[in-house]
Design a protein around this motif. Structure first.
Motif, mmCIF file in Angstrom:
data_model
loop_
_atom_site.group_PDB
_atom_site.id
_atom_site.type_symbol
_atom_site.label_atom_id
_atom_site.label_comp_id
_atom_site.label_asym_id
_atom_site.label_seq_id
_atom_site.Cartn_x
_atom_site.Cartn_y
_atom_site.Cartn_z
ATOM 1 N N THR A 346 -0.267 -4.617 -15.217
ATOM 2 C CA THR A 346 0.438 -5.260 -16.328
ATOM 3 C C THR A 346 -0.303 -5.059 -17.641
ATOM 4 O O THR A 346 0.298 -4.702 -18.663
ATOM 5 N N ALA A 347 -1.615 -5.279 -17.625
ATOM 6 C CA ALA A 347 -2.412 -5.134 -18.852
ATOM 7 C C ALA A 347 -2.396 -3.698 -19.363
ATOM 8 O O ALA A 347 -2.224 -3.457 -20.572
ATOM 9 N N LEU A 348 -2.557 -2.729 -18.481
ATOM 10 C CA LEU A 348 -2.591 -1.331 -18.916
ATOM 11 C C LEU A 348 -1.217 -0.853 -19.378
ATOM 12 O O LEU A 348 -1.122 -0.040 -20.307
ATOM 13 N N THR A 349 -0.157 -1.337 -18.754
ATOM 14 C CA THR A 349 1.182 -0.979 -19.221
ATOM 15 C C THR A 349 1.449 -1.562 -20.603
ATOM 16 O O THR A 349 2.048 -0.902 -21.467
ATOM 17 N N TYR A 350 0.995 -2.778 -20.818
ATOM 18 C CA TYR A 350 1.117 -3.395 -22.142
ATOM 19 C C TYR A 350 0.351 -2.583 -23.191
ATOM 20 O O TYR A 350 0.853 -2.308 -24.280
ATOM 21 N N ILE A 351 -0.880 -2.194 -22.874
ATOM 22 C CA ILE A 351 -1.680 -1.394 -23.810
ATOM 23 C C ILE A 351 -1.008 -0.050 -24.058
ATOM 24 O O ILE A 351 -0.973 0.449 -25.192
ATOM 25 N N ASP A 352 -0.460 0.549 -23.009
ATOM 26 C CA ASP A 352 0.238 1.828 -23.167
ATOM 27 C C ASP A 352 1.437 1.693 -24.093
ATOM 28 O O ASP A 352 1.675 2.554 -24.955
ATOM 29 N N LEU A 353 2.205 0.614 -23.946
ATOM 30 C CA LEU A 353 3.361 0.400 -24.821
ATOM 31 C C LEU A 353 2.926 0.238 -26.271
ATOM 32 O O LEU A 353 3.583 0.762 -27.193
ATOM 33 N N ARG A 354 1.845 -0.457 -26.491
ATOM 34 C CA ARG A 354 1.358 -0.626 -27.868
ATOM 35 C C ARG A 354 0.819 0.675 -28.437
ATOM 36 O O ARG A 354 0.945 0.935 -29.635
#
Length: 370
Positions: A346-354
């Protein structure tokens, strides 16, 4: 720091805010850059931590989640193991007592050698089983609360690992402590949104059933019955799709609340904005993560359940109650094993989206000094 005037990938957050605007400020949530954990000379982008500082592929997100577990196992596993062990013990005790009470009540039913009045015995059995079922809701609520808090802690830990910063559990707690109550409130709010969706769906179901019964007019009509069943089926599918859609669009609310230090509603709005146009990609990543964790959980649970069933074969109600209690405890321990991985994804997907939408990779490179 903030982006310069020439970098305006996220300048849509308001006039006078260049670059990533109010949400991109010094990458403070990610902490100072640490030692290079995975130096890859063939990567085009710098990699001071568990991922390269550029938009990520699906396999990079999954491998980055595993790397987060390897890079900082103490902060990733220790809090989850301690908390889930306590919750598991509580759940095991309640499950044992509730299961034993239910089995004793069922054994007292007429036809099993009971001498009490049939109606009175049935009512007592119903009350006992109902109270036992309600008692089991307590550990479930505690588990949900613990999972929410642990998710926030784990997201912070992963964010620090992005720049190679090894954070201790006490350090992570100090950074997240002030956000615990907003995180819990946000989780409750999202749960209420789901509950409202369920109630609306039930309302539709009841309305369709009433309409179908009215159409019968005392004379059962096979065609009307088939139409009613078809409508119920369509409404069920629609409800499932809406529930999936809402869960995906709001899946990064906690990450935004923790890492951007925003409010409850703003965190949900941020998640909604970041997932806009990326629904199917996010859905695929989260489904892949779920498949991995479900496979591992299924293998372990199946093996433990088979061994427990063989051990308690012919052991009576006490042995069966102990088996159910042990299964409940093991389920909590499995949560301690899979929750860090799921939170890392979840955290890495969020960072990827940003990084894709707001140029966070540029800011992270500046924070890492590369």
């Amino acid at each position: 720091g903030q982006y310069g005037a020439g970098q305006s990938r996220a300048g849509q957050y308001g006039a006078g805010q260049s670059g990533a605007g109010q949400y991109a400020h010094q990458a403070s949530a990610y902490g100072p850059a640490g030692p290079d954990l995975m130096q890859n000379p063939f990567a085009l982008a710098p990699r001071p931590g568990i991922i390269p500082l550029r938009p990520l592929g699906v396999t990079e997100i999954i491998s980055g989640a595993f790397e987060a577990l390897r890079a900082n196992p103490r902060a990733m596993f220790l809090p989850a193991l301690i908390v889930m062990s306590i919750v598991g013990l509580l759940s095991a005790v309640v499950t044992f007592l509730a299961t034993r009470a239910q089995l004793d009540a069922l054994s007292a039913l007429p036809g099993n050698g009971a001498s009490a009045d049939d109606t009175e015995t049935a009512m007592e059995t119903f009350q006992i089983t109902g109270v036992a079922s309600l008692a089991q809701l307590g550990p479930s609520l505690v588990l949900s609360l613990a999972s929410t808090i642990l998710t926030g802690l784990l997201i912070m830990t992963v964010s620090r690992s992005v720049l190679g910063r090894i954070a201790t559990p006490s350090e992570v707690w100090a950074r997240v402590r002030s956000r615990i109550w907003p995180l819990i409130g946000q989780s409750v709010l999202i749960g209420l949104i789901g509950l409202v969706a369920v109630l609306l769906s039930l309302g539709f179901f009841i309305a369709v059933i009433v309409a179908a019964i009215s159409a019968f007019d005392g004379d059962p009509d096979v065609a009307a019955m088939m139409i009613g069943v078809l409508v119920l089926f369509i409404l069920t599918i629609a409800f499932v799709l809406v529930a999936i859609y809402l869960s995906i669009r709001l899946s990064f609310s906690s990450a935004a609340l923790i890492l951007e230090n925003v409010g409850v509603w703003e965190g949900m709005r941020r998640s909604w904005h970041l997932t806009k146009g990326s629904f199917w990609r996010v859905l695929g990543i989260l489904l892949l993560s779920l498949l991995i964790t479900s496979t591992l959980t299924g293998i372990v649970s199946g093996a433990v359940g088979m061994l427990g069933a063989l051990a308690t074969l012919g052991g009576g109600p006490g042995a069966y109650s102990a088996l159910m209690a042990g299964s409940s405890f093991i389920s909590s321990l499995l949560q301690a094993a899979i929750l860090p991985f799921a939170s890392a994804v979840t955290a890495l997907t969020y960072i990827d989206l940003r990084m894709r939408k707001e140029g966070l990779d540029v800011e992270l490179r500046q924070a890492a000094g590369v």
